[in-house]
Design an enzyme around this catalytic site. Structure first.
Site, PDB file in Angstrom:
ATOM      1  N   ARG A  89     -10.549 -15.181   0.391  1.00  9.54           N
ATOM      2  CA  ARG A  89      -9.254 -14.505   0.350  1.00  9.54           C
ATOM      3  C   ARG A  89      -8.149 -15.551   0.239  1.00  9.54           C
ATOM      4  O   ARG A  89      -7.807 -16.217   1.214  1.00  9.54           O
ATOM      5  CB  ARG A  89      -9.053 -13.646   1.600  1.00  9.54           C
ATOM      6  CG  ARG A  89      -7.698 -12.944   1.627  1.00  9.54           C
ATOM      7  CD  ARG A  89      -7.615 -11.914   2.731  1.00  9.54           C
ATOM      8  NE  ARG A  89      -7.913 -12.461   4.044  1.00  9.54           N
ATOM      9  CZ  ARG A  89      -7.892 -11.750   5.164  1.00  9.54           C
ATOM     10  NH1 ARG A  89      -7.607 -10.466   5.135  1.00  9.54           N
ATOM     11  NH2 ARG A  89      -8.170 -12.314   6.325  1.00  9.54           N
ATOM     12  N   ASP A 133      -4.699 -10.306  14.628  1.00 13.20           N
ATOM     13  CA  ASP A 133      -4.385 -11.226  13.549  1.00 13.20           C
ATOM     14  C   ASP A 133      -2.961 -10.966  13.093  1.00 13.20           C
ATOM     15  O   ASP A 133      -2.193 -10.258  13.758  1.00 13.20           O
ATOM     16  CB  ASP A 133      -5.391 -11.086  12.403  1.00 13.20           C
ATOM     17  CG  ASP A 133      -5.342  -9.717  11.730  1.00 13.20           C
ATOM     18  OD1 ASP A 133      -4.527  -8.862  12.136  1.00 13.20           O
ATOM     19  OD2 ASP A 133      -6.116  -9.504  10.789  1.00 13.20           O
TER      20      ASP A 133
END
Length: 524
Positions: free
Chosen positions: A138, A423
């Site tokens: 990613r 996160d």
């Protein structure tokens, strides 16, 4: 380190150790320079277009299905996405985690189908039976820069830097193995941003002489604007697509951020924004219908729960919550799901194994997802005033934003907090919510007190004091985090991203306390 070729000058403005020098070789940097000179101006123009659209939403507009693509894309039944590659046609459980060596090895060894990457004296090594998860990388979103690298005196795109280095160093070995270069693409806000990625893929494959379609990517559908352009996004990247993923936490954050000035769109406490909320149910139905209609994966979202040690009863309840979440996903038609901890892989896999006997469910196209309206994608849950926004929710939100910001300033991208893996996405929900609550002057329903800037600053100050009294406070960045968080939560204009606010402070302190290897910094 400087590399100049064909009037393109690439400079690295950071200490380069031997390992970094291997990655940032002259050949690799020339490739990064090529990508940036070809595509960075378009990236910047698209970011400006994002801002223009945001101003429209700030003025009262709402996202809509694009009129210009109604017939050519959405009503056009002739196009499909490329079939899934054989080595990832079964993606029933995916695990994601940060890129430190321990976490990467644990992710690859976890038993998950794929691993997405954005110690304590133990030895960590890949398992030797060949049963490793397939890696999906990613890169950073289009909005982020790589400030350590400039191309012709302009800051490098973080997206192109991440993508380019991984692709350059790995694609030929992947092709030899019969695989490809697989990616997750984050934070897209519309189909023109997907078109840019597709053009990057074509140019990169041509540059390195590999077949078109070697690159395959799943788009993280994690912005409210992208939800109105799902088919258009797939259409633009159809030759390189491996579907869409329900990036649920970022999606909630995007909803709050884009509609922050709409008094009728103020969201309740994060605890009420579940997958059963009307706007989230509509989003899931539309994503599954759209992906399967076009012959590609519809991936489920993240189970942020992590195991609870030393409390068997609480852990059992948490694991039951994970099971219910994964059962909801496979029953809705998802082809796979995400987990954040290796201990959850078997739990998720058992649910999908029981209810999905084939490698995926792409052939099943649920009818109801094709009729989702614009208003359904925006419909919030109805929660009584007394419990919608509470003093506990406010305090808890401050704690999350502060804890995550402090960790991020130390280079840590996700943290365990209250038995959840927090996160950037989950922290951003709390940050945007608290800003919205104080901007609109709402009250906490349990005590009927207005959420003011002074109230927020006091909560931040108290939490910083609490953390500094703990035994592990030495070397932490609580004071800096407290200053940044208090400012972010109370300023007149909401910052686009927490990470963009913190990044300059990471740059100024990144090499404090760094131990230089024996060979010193390489000079190339």
């Amino acid at each position: 380190m400087n590399v100049t070729t064909n009037a393109t000058k690439v400079e690295v403005h950071a200490p380069i150790c031997s390992a970094a020098a291997e990655m940032c070789s002259p050949e690799a940097l020339r490739f990064i320079g090529f990508l940036n000179t070809q595509f960075n101006d378009r990236r910047i123009s698209l970011l400006a277009a994002r801002e223009a659209r945001s101003f429209e939403y700030d003025g009262g507009a709402l996202p809509q299905y694009p009129l210009e693509t109604a017939q050519t894309v959405r009503a056009n039944d002739s196009w499909r996405c490329a079939p899934p590659p054989k080595d990832i046609e079964d993606r029933r459980v995916e695990i994601t985690g940060p890129v430190d060596r321990k976490m990467v090895i644990n992710g690859l060894n976890s038993g998950a189908s794929t691993f997405t990457n954005p110690a304590n004296g133990k030895v960590y090594a890949p398992r030797k039976d060949g049963k490793l998860a397939t890696l999906l990388v990613r890169p950073r979103g289009w909005h982020l820069d790589e400030s350590h690298v400039t191309i012709n005196n302009k800051v490098c795109s973080g997206s192109l830097f991440d993508f380019g280095l991984y692709f350059f160093h790995n694609v030929h070995n992947l092709v030899k193995k019969g695989s490809g270069a697989y990616f997750y693409l984050p934070k897209l806000e519309g189909y023109l941003e997907a078109r840019l990625w597709n053009d990057v893929f074509v140019a990169a494959q041509n540059y390195l002489g590999v077949p078109r379609g070697t690159i395959r990517a799943t788009i993280l559908l994690e912005t409210i604007t992208a939800a109105f352009e799902m088919e258009e996004i797939l259409y633009e990247i159809r030759d390189h697509s491996i579907g869409l993923n329900c990036g649920r936490w970022d999606y909630i954050f995007s909803y709050i951020k884009k509609l922050k000035y709409h008094p009728d769109r103020v969201t309740p406490d994060r605890a009420h924004l579940t997958m059963q909320s009307p706007f989230m149910e509509a989003y899931v139905k539309k994503l599954i219908h759209t992906c399967h209609k076009r012959g590609t994966f519809a991936m489920g979202g993240m189970a942020a729960t992590i195991p609870i040690k030393n409390d068997p009863a609480a852990n059992a309840k948490a694991m039951d919550d994970v099971k219910r979440d994964k059962l909801r996903e496979v029953s809705a038609g998802h082809d796979g799901t995400w987990v954040a901890h290796p201990a959850l892989v078997k739990i998720a896999r058992d649910i999908f194994d029981k209810h999905m006997s084939s490698p995926n469910q792409i052939s099943l196209v649920p009818v109801e997802g094709g009729e989702v309206t614009e208003e359904q994608l925006l419909e919030l849950p109805k929660v009584p005033h007394g419990t919608a926004i509470t003093s506990h929710g406010l305090k808890h939100g401050v704690e999350i934003v502060l804890a995550y910001s402090e960790a991020w300033l130390r280079g840590i991208g996700c943290i365990p907090l209250n038995h959840k893996m927090e996160d950037a996405a989950t922290a951003e929900i709390s940050r945007a919510q608290i800003w919205s609550w104080q901007h609109h002057g709402v009250q906490t329903g349990d005590d009927n007190q207005v959420i003011t800037k002074d109230r927020i600053r006091a909560l931040v100050t108290q939490e910083v004091a609490n953390q500094q009294q703990k035994s592990d406070a030495r070397g932490r960045k609580w004071l800096l985090a407290g200053k940044l968080v208090a400012d972010m939560l109370t300023k007149d204009k909401l910052d686009n991203f927490l990470t963009s606010v913190c990044y300059p402070h990471v740059l100024t302190t990144a090499y404090e306390g760094t131990t230089v290897p024996e060979e010193g910094w390489s000079k190339l």
